[in-house]
Write a protein that holds these residues in place. Structure first.
Motif, PDB file in Angstrom:
ATOM      1  N   GLY A  86      26.783  38.683  88.706  1.00  0.00           N
ATOM      2  CA  GLY A  86      27.903  39.304  88.015  1.00  0.00           C
ATOM      3  C   GLY A  86      28.642  38.359  87.093  1.00  0.00           C
ATOM      4  O   GLY A  86      29.544  38.792  86.354  1.00  0.00           O
ATOM      5  N   ASP A  87      28.307  37.066  87.125  1.00  0.00           N
ATOM      6  CA  ASP A  87      28.965  36.111  86.228  1.00  0.00           C
ATOM      7  C   ASP A  87      28.587  36.420  84.787  1.00  0.00           C
ATOM      8  O   ASP A  87      27.430  36.742  84.483  1.00  0.00           O
ATOM      9  N   ARG A  88      29.575  36.259  83.889  1.00  0.00           N
ATOM     10  CA  ARG A  88      29.357  36.553  82.480  1.00  0.00           C
ATOM     11  C   ARG A  88      29.803  35.388  81.613  1.00  0.00           C
ATOM     12  O   ARG A  88      30.683  34.614  81.991  1.00  0.00           O
ATOM     13  N   SER A  89      29.181  35.297  80.473  1.00  0.00           N
ATOM     14  CA  SER A  89      29.629  34.335  79.467  1.00  0.00           C
ATOM     15  C   SER A  89      30.728  34.975  78.628  1.00  0.00           C
ATOM     16  O   SER A  89      30.977  36.186  78.723  1.00  0.00           O
ATOM     17  N   ASP A  90      31.384  34.165  77.822  1.00  0.00           N
ATOM     18  CA  ASP A  90      32.352  34.720  76.869  1.00  0.00           C
ATOM     19  C   ASP A  90      31.605  35.564  75.837  1.00  0.00           C
ATOM     20  O   ASP A  90      30.509  35.189  75.402  1.00  0.00           O
ATOM     21  N   PRO A  91      32.165  36.683  75.406  1.00  0.00           N
ATOM     22  CA  PRO A  91      31.485  37.537  74.425  1.00  0.00           C
ATOM     23  C   PRO A  91      31.573  36.970  73.020  1.00  0.00           C
ATOM     24  O   PRO A  91      32.449  36.167  72.700  1.00  0.00           O
ATOM     25  N   VAL A  92      30.656  37.360  72.183  1.00  0.00           N
ATOM     26  CA  VAL A  92      30.647  36.981  70.786  1.00  0.00           C
ATOM     27  C   VAL A  92      30.417  38.243  69.954  1.00  0.00           C
ATOM     28  O   VAL A  92      29.595  39.093  70.317  1.00  0.00           O
ATOM     29  N   SER A  93      31.139  38.368  68.869  1.00  0.00           N
ATOM     30  CA  SER A  93      31.046  39.548  67.997  1.00  0.00           C
ATOM     31  C   SER A  93      30.115  39.279  66.823  1.00  0.00           C
ATOM     32  O   SER A  93      30.218  38.231  66.172  1.00  0.00           O
ATOM     33  N   ILE A  94      29.226  40.196  66.571  1.00  0.00           N
ATOM     34  CA  ILE A  94      28.279  40.112  65.464  1.00  0.00           C
ATOM     35  C   ILE A  94      28.383  41.417  64.657  1.00  0.00           C
ATOM     36  O   ILE A  94      28.444  42.515  65.226  1.00  0.00           O
TER      37      ILE A  94
END
Length: 290
Positions: A86-94
């Motif tokens: 369930g761990d996630r990275s920070d999101p990035v917008s494209i």
């Protein structure tokens, strides 16, 4: 182009190549997941305003831990990496633009104190001179090919875009500035102990400075042998010098002569010749020649 990690803090991170937020439709993008603990179960996911989608199933092409977004597809959205825990990275917008102008701005956060360059790109002409804006404010009065931000600070983070009189304005891009992760220094106190003394278990006796004493008694047999060898001939010579008289003699005496090589005088009759070297007196009797 080098992949830049998105997040400094989560164990799961996302890398993007090229590190840009805005693309034209004829460009492709590569997304890669990284996990410091378990990198075999990471999935690139996307959200476009509805349920989340997984790379390889709903979009893109999955290869190992990388997700490829091919050209000529609309792949605008928010992307992140997710582990099975369930761990996630920070999101990035494209975003994919159908217009003629885009802003070249990093998709991943930049580190405080680093230099950042922003530029404006036209679809056919490449990099062109443009006006730059920051949070709605005009930066400079003249168009320029790039905007250089020296040693960025958190206050430099915000919304940027570019504009020209001929091609209009680019979509807005968000610049994120983040402090580097704090390094925790642990001071470890180590106690150094001297190694234990190794006892000498050798059977050899310890060294001593006392001189070795040779017993004199051990030399006695050797001295006796030397004396026997040395005195043997002398005793034979002395035996020849002794005079033993017959039974009529009232006493027996030894006559010493000064030299062993001197021949004694002959005796004519029964009594020995009286010489001046005679030390003892004999009783005359039957003579016996030597």
């Amino acid at each position: 182009m080098q992949l830049v990690p998105l997040s400094f803090y989560p164990s799961v991170s996302l890398s993007i190549s090229p590190d840009l937020q805005q693309f034209f439709r004829d460009q492709s993008v590569k997304l890669t997941c990284e996990d410091q603990v378990d990198s075999d179960v990471l999935v690139v996911k996307r959200n476009r305003g509805g349920p989340s989608e997984s790379c390889g199933a709903e979009f893109g092409r999955l290869s190992a831990l990388s997700c490829f977004l091919p050209a000529h597809q609309t792949f605008s959205g928010s992307y992140w990496c997710e582990a099975r825990t369930g761990d996630r990275s920070d999101p990035v917008s494209i975003s994919v633009s159908d217009g003629g102008l885009i802003l070249l701005i990093p998709a991943l956060p930049v580190t405080t104190g680093s230099d950042v360059t922003l530029s404006c790109r036209e679809k056919n002409k490449g990099i062109i001179s443009a006006y730059f804006f920051f949070n709605g404010s005009h930066l400079g009065s003249e168009p320029k090919p790039e905007l250089l931000l020296h040693k960025v600070q958190p206050s430099d983070g915000g919304s940027y875009w570019c504009s020209t009189d001929e091609f209009g304005s680019s979509p807005q891009g968000l610049l994120r500035v983040r402090d580097p992760p704090a390094t925790t220094s642990c001071t470890t106190t180590e106690t150094f102990r001297s190694p234990p003394e190794v006892q000498n278990t050798s059977l050899s006796p310890p060294f001593t400075s006392t001189p070795v004493i040779v017993a004199v008694g051990s030399l006695v047999p050797l001295l006796l042998v030397v004396l026997a060898v040395t005195l043997g001939p002398w005793r034979k010579q002395q035996g020849r010098r002794q005079l033993f008289l017959p039974g009529e003699a009232t006493s027996t005496h030894v006559i010493f002569r000064p030299s062993a090589n001197k021949i004694p005088p002959r005796r004519s009759h029964g009594c020995p010749v009286q010489s001046e070297k005679t030390l003892c007196r004999y009783t005359c009797g039957p003579a016996e020649a030597f």
